[in-house]
Design a protein around this motif. Structure first.
Motif, PDB file in Angstrom:
ATOM      1  N   LYS A 149      -7.233  -5.975  -3.525  1.00  0.00           N
ATOM      2  CA  LYS A 149      -5.809  -5.770  -3.722  1.00  0.00           C
ATOM      3  C   LYS A 149      -5.550  -4.283  -3.913  1.00  0.00           C
ATOM      4  N   PRO A 150      -4.484  -3.749  -3.316  1.00  0.00           N
ATOM      5  CA  PRO A 150      -4.220  -2.312  -3.437  1.00  0.00           C
ATOM      6  C   PRO A 150      -4.198  -1.822  -4.883  1.00  0.00           C
ATOM      7  N   ASN A 151      -4.794  -0.644  -5.078  1.00  0.00           N
ATOM      8  CA  ASN A 151      -4.868   0.056  -6.360  1.00  0.00           C
ATOM      9  C   ASN A 151      -5.610  -0.724  -7.445  1.00  0.00           C
ATOM     10  N   THR A 152      -6.605  -1.486  -7.019  1.00  0.00           N
ATOM     11  CA  THR A 152      -7.457  -2.171  -8.005  1.00  0.00           C
ATOM     12  C   THR A 152      -8.916  -1.774  -7.879  1.00  0.00           C
ATOM     13  N   ARG A 193      -7.892   3.740  -2.452  1.00  0.00           N
ATOM     14  CA  ARG A 193      -7.664   2.537  -3.250  1.00  0.00           C
ATOM     15  C   ARG A 193      -6.726   1.561  -2.525  1.00  0.00           C
ATOM     16  N   SER A 194      -6.687   1.663  -1.212  1.00  0.00           N
ATOM     17  CA  SER A 194      -5.800   0.795  -0.426  1.00  0.00           C
ATOM     18  C   SER A 194      -6.399  -0.580  -0.176  1.00  0.00           C
ATOM     19  N   GLY A 195      -7.731  -0.662  -0.142  1.00  0.00           N
ATOM     20  CA  GLY A 195      -8.404  -1.903   0.233  1.00  0.00           C
ATOM     21  C   GLY A 195      -8.551  -2.084   1.732  1.00  0.00           C
ATOM     22  N   LEU A 196      -8.093  -1.103   2.505  1.00  0.00           N
ATOM     23  CA  LEU A 196      -8.187  -1.208   3.965  1.00  0.00           C
ATOM     24  C   LEU A 196      -9.633  -1.105   4.432  1.00  0.00           C
ATOM     25  N   ILE A 204       0.845  -1.205   0.000  1.00  0.00           N
ATOM     26  CA  ILE A 204       0.000   0.000   0.000  1.00  0.00           C
ATOM     27  C   ILE A 204       0.875   1.248   0.000  1.00  0.00           C
ATOM     28  N   THR A 205       0.545   2.193  -0.889  1.00  0.00           N
ATOM     29  CA  THR A 205       1.303   3.436  -1.016  1.00  0.00           C
ATOM     30  C   THR A 205       0.514   4.619  -0.460  1.00  0.00           C
TER      31      THR A 205
END
Length: 404
Positions: A208-211, A167-170, A158-159
């Motif tokens: 998933k991050p950024n998806t 868009r982290s998915g957290l 994660i960025t």
């Protein structure tokens, strides 16, 4: 001779007093700058007198628009008994600024231009701007991994950009507390507690991050911790130093424990006050208390050419949640509506307890629309209906509203 000695002593005393005052003034200013160099990067060099041209400030349609704005306030705010304030401006020119209701129902304290109210998720704009100023100063990078700064953070992919764009998915920390049922709700959580919650339980990511775009307050609670880590200041102090003080936002602050007894409360629609709970000291995602006039200062500054490096401001206003075709989208810490005609409406809404807020920034027309309410009502968000008064914003199911 005695008179001469007394005169010399008097001059010496005055010199000492002046020296003490200067030292005190220098010490106070050094809290923000030292030797004319900011302790942290911030929005220090905005000249509010030169941001807008005469054309930006005035239009031949102004009187017609002012009439419509006044009718809007009467037919919506007055008739619905909304509590709070609304401000609409073009450039530096305020076209509407009115207040209604009470900051304290029990004492019948009227809301005024100096009444600081909770703006909930509109706070995310300020968190984002603090982060972007640190990026501009090369203190951090948008594509930097969160765990390179918050070493306790357990997700390696994660960025910072993922946090800013949701868009982290957290998962949502406010829900996670209830799911794992390990937090004593008699105690108030901190941002460090939020991080510890994730590092201890390591809940599964929603995607998933950024998806995938998934709005989560967790993202901005973590961004506040990143600001603290980089600036070596508490988040409230950093926001005050980077944004509130340089922009002259004199009635704005980030809620801390010391403020709980003085902060203006919010209300249910029936007038019952909301009580603070275990989530009320987490900031970054919420907890900015401010006024329409102070948010207007922020919006004015955002039009300034030296507010933020152009490529960063452009990225802030770029849509990133494009999985499902829709006019509604999200940039870096701010919502967007992107229309087929090329128009872009920049805004953010907020809701927490009994507080509602909306901040609207119309780039093309140099227009600001702000509404803050402290007695829960979705009608506070109706301020977005005013955008078509200024330009071709084909809002869904909303035409150019006219109030008869």
């Amino acid at each position: 001779m005695c008179k001469k000695i007394l005169y010399i002593l008097l001059l010496f005393s005055l010199f000492n007093l002046t020296l003490i005052h200067c030292k005190k003034s220098n010490y106070e200013s050094n809290k923000v700058v030292q030797n004319d160099i900011p302790l942290v990067p911030g929005y220090y060099n905005i000249n509010f007198d030169t941001i807008f041209t005469i054309k930006d400030n005035y239009s031949s349609e102004d009187q017609t628009i002012i009439n419509q704005l006044n009718k809007y306030f009467t037919h919506v705010w007055k008739s619905q008994n909304l509590s709070g304030g609304v401000l609409v401006a073009r450039g530096n020119t305020i076209l509407l600024e009115k207040y209604n209701g009470y900051s304290n129902l029990q004492n019948k304290t009227l809301i005024s231009s100096q009444t600081s109210l909770h703006v909930a998720s509109v706070s995310k704009i300020l968190t984002s701007l603090a982060v972007l100023k640190l990026v501009e100063a090369d203190k951090i990078k948008l594509d930097e991994k969160v765990n390179s700064i918050l070493t306790e953070f357990p997700y390696s992919d994660i960025t910072i950009h993922d946090l800013l764009t949701h868009r982290s998915g957290l998962p949502e920390y406010t829900h996670l507390v209830d799911i794992i049922n390990t937090w004593d709700k008699r105690k108030k959580m901190s941002n460090e507690d939020v991080l510890h919650l994730f590092s201890t339980h390591i809940p599964l990511l929603q995607s998933k991050p950024n998806t995938h775009f998934s709005y989560s307050n967790t993202n901005f609670a973590l961004l506040a911790l990143i600001v603290e880590k980089i600036t070596k200041m508490s988040f409230p102090e950093a926001i005050n130093t980077m944004i509130f003080t340089p922009l002259g936002m004199k009635h704005s602050y980030v809620l801390q424990e010391k403020d709980l007894n003085q902060a203006n409360v919010s209300y249910y629609p029936d007038g019952r006050p909301y009580k603070f709970n275990h989530l009320d000291l987490v900031y970054g995602d919420k907890n900015v208390y401010t006024t329409p006039e102070d948010l207007f200062r922020l919006s004015q500054a955002m039009f300034a050419p030296n507010f933020l490096r152009k490529n960063l401001l452009d990225q802030m206003f770029t849509p990133y949640s494009n999985e499902v075709p829709n006019i509604k989208n999200y940039g870096l810490g701010i919502r967007l509506m992107v229309f087929n005609n090329g128009k872009k409406l920049i805004y953010h809404t907020g809701w927490w307890h009994g507080s509602n807020a909306i901040f609207i920034h119309l780039l093309d027309e140099k227009v600001t629309i702000i509404a803050i309410g402290n007695k829960y009502s979705n009608m506070v968000y109706s301020a977005i209906r005013l955008a078509p008064l200024f330009g071709d914003y084909p809002l869904p199911n909303i035409n150019k509203y006219k109030y008869q």
